[in-house]
Design a protein around this motif. Structure first.
Motif, short mmCIF file in Angstrom:
data_model
loop_
_atom_site.label_atom_id
_atom_site.label_comp_id
_atom_site.label_asym_id
_atom_site.label_seq_id
_atom_site.Cartn_x
_atom_site.Cartn_y
_atom_site.Cartn_z
N UNK A 1 41.39 19.10 -85.70
CA UNK A 1 42.78 19.24 -86.16
C UNK A 1 43.00 20.63 -86.75
N UNK A 2 42.00 21.09 -87.49
CA UNK A 2 42.07 22.42 -88.12
C UNK A 2 42.13 23.51 -87.04
N UNK A 3 41.30 23.36 -86.01
CA UNK A 3 41.26 24.35 -84.93
C UNK A 3 42.59 24.39 -84.18
N UNK A 4 43.26 23.24 -84.11
CA UNK A 4 44.50 23.13 -83.36
C UNK A 4 45.71 23.63 -84.15
N UNK A 5 45.58 23.60 -85.47
CA UNK A 5 46.73 23.87 -86.35
C UNK A 5 47.45 25.19 -86.07
N UNK A 6 46.69 26.27 -85.94
CA UNK A 6 47.30 27.59 -85.72
C UNK A 6 48.09 27.62 -84.43
N UNK A 7 47.50 27.05 -83.36
CA UNK A 7 48.18 27.04 -82.05
C UNK A 7 49.49 26.26 -82.16
N UNK A 8 49.42 25.09 -82.77
CA UNK A 8 50.60 24.23 -82.88
C UNK A 8 51.69 24.94 -83.68
N UNK A 9 51.32 25.56 -84.79
CA UNK A 9 52.30 26.28 -85.62
C UNK A 9 52.93 27.43 -84.85
N UNK A 10 52.08 28.20 -84.18
CA UNK A 10 52.57 29.37 -83.44
C UNK A 10 53.49 28.94 -82.29
N UNK A 11 53.10 27.86 -81.61
CA UNK A 11 53.89 27.40 -80.47
C UNK A 11 55.27 26.90 -80.90
N UNK A 12 55.38 26.39 -82.12
CA UNK A 12 56.68 25.94 -82.63
C UNK A 12 57.68 27.09 -82.66
N UNK A 13 57.18 28.30 -82.87
CA UNK A 13 58.07 29.45 -82.99
C UNK A 13 58.45 30.08 -81.65
N UNK A 14 57.88 29.58 -80.56
CA UNK A 14 58.17 30.18 -79.25
C UNK A 14 59.56 29.76 -78.79
N UNK A 15 60.38 30.75 -78.47
CA UNK A 15 61.77 30.45 -78.08
C UNK A 15 62.09 30.85 -76.64
N UNK A 16 61.09 31.18 -75.87
CA UNK A 16 61.37 31.59 -74.48
C UNK A 16 60.91 30.50 -73.52
N UNK A 17 61.65 30.33 -72.44
CA UNK A 17 61.32 29.26 -71.51
C UNK A 17 60.50 29.75 -70.32
N UNK A 18 60.39 31.10 -70.20
CA UNK A 18 59.60 31.62 -69.09
C UNK A 18 59.02 32.97 -69.50
N UNK A 19 57.74 33.16 -69.24
CA UNK A 19 57.09 34.42 -69.59
C UNK A 19 56.40 34.98 -68.37
N UNK A 20 56.74 36.22 -68.03
CA UNK A 20 56.11 36.83 -66.86
C UNK A 20 55.19 37.97 -67.24
N UNK A 21 55.24 38.41 -68.49
CA UNK A 21 54.30 39.41 -69.00
C UNK A 21 54.39 39.43 -70.52
N UNK A 22 53.34 39.96 -71.15
CA UNK A 22 53.44 40.26 -72.57
C UNK A 22 54.17 41.58 -72.74
N UNK A 23 54.24 42.04 -73.96
CA UNK A 23 54.90 43.31 -74.28
C UNK A 23 54.15 44.46 -73.62
N UNK A 24 54.79 45.19 -72.69
CA UNK A 24 54.08 46.27 -71.98
C UNK A 24 53.79 47.49 -72.86
N UNK A 25 54.23 47.46 -74.13
CA UNK A 25 53.91 48.60 -75.00
C UNK A 25 52.70 48.31 -75.90
N UNK A 26 52.08 47.13 -75.71
CA UNK A 26 50.91 46.80 -76.54
C UNK A 26 49.69 46.49 -75.68
#
Ligand SMILES: [Zn+2]
Length: 245
Positions: free
Chosen positions: A13-38
């Protein structure tokens, strides 16, 4: 059978917590790349788990301390719940890759949500929380399928870099060569779990990618740290090509 020891469940549960929290903040429905400046790169491994071969891959990733994202198939996850748990415990992220691995445009539209939901239920049953990342088999979808993916609360994770590691006769050195050829900042690298040549290639391309100043992240970290959804026309040609196919 999943491990029911309370201390083991607590660690999971502890290992999963960060992923679950981070995923809650995702507001995009489709991703084709990360930020090309990083200089961030996300390794993704589709189709497993595949028993011992996926275990070997996890051992290599652990040794290299590389986080990755595993887009798993529901029916395979039922066969190997211990590997699903190990993926999470090792600090990787889970993604949904349908239950049967059918090409979604080829099944009735009314069955698409079920393909997602069945796997959501399987993964929730094993690790205790659902994932919000999804990748369609073969990267095949259309506007109506995209709508269902979004309605079900998922982010459709495509890729920028595809060495076609599943092709017959692909060697580790050729996989490395192709991964490096199409590497771009914000990379989402498409690989498959359970292919010995891919597992063999991992240490070499990980070292070469790191030597170029990149940091490896999971998909939701890549989204969180970048802009998420980007327009196809602003991307290099090879990215537009893969994302559109
Ligand atoms: Zn697949």
């Amino acid at each position: 059978m999943p491990n029911r020891d309370p201390e083991y469940r607590r660690l999971l549960a502890l290992a999963l917590q960060d992923d679950v929290e981070r995923q809650k903040g995702i507001r995009v429905s489709r991703v084709i790349t990360g930020d090309p400046s990083q200089r961030l790169a996300a390794l993704t491994f589709d189709d497993g788990p595949h028993g011992e071969k996926t275990g070997d891959l996890l051992t290599v990733l652990r040794r290299l301390r590389v986080p990755a994202t595993f887009f798993v198939v529901g029916k395979m996850s039922l066969r190997y719940p211990n590997l699903i748990e190990r993926i999470v415990l090792d600090g990787h992220e889970l993604g949904n890759h349908t239950y049967n691995h059918y090409r979604l445009p080829q099944i009735p539209l009314s069955e698409v949500a079920g393909e997602l939901n069945r796997t959501r239920d399987v993964l929730t049953g094993i690790v205790g929380a659902p994932t919000r990342l999804f990748r369609p088999p073969g990267g095949e979808y259309n506007d109506r399928i995209q709508k269902i993916i979004a309605q079900e609360g998922y982010t459709n994770m495509l890729w920028t870099d595809d060495p076609a590691d599943y092709k017959l006769g692909r060697t580790a050195s050729r996989i490395t060569e192709l991964v490096m050829r199409d590497l771009t900042p914000g990379a989402i690298i498409l690989l498959h779990s359970g292919l010995p040549e891919t597992t063999k290639a991992v240490p070499e391309f990980v070292a070469r990618i790191r030597a170029q100043g990149y940091t490896f992240v999971t998909c939701s970290e890549l989204i969180q740290r970048g802009n998420g959804l980007l327009h196809l026309q602003n991307l290099p040609a090879h990215i537009s090509r893969t994302a559109a196919s």
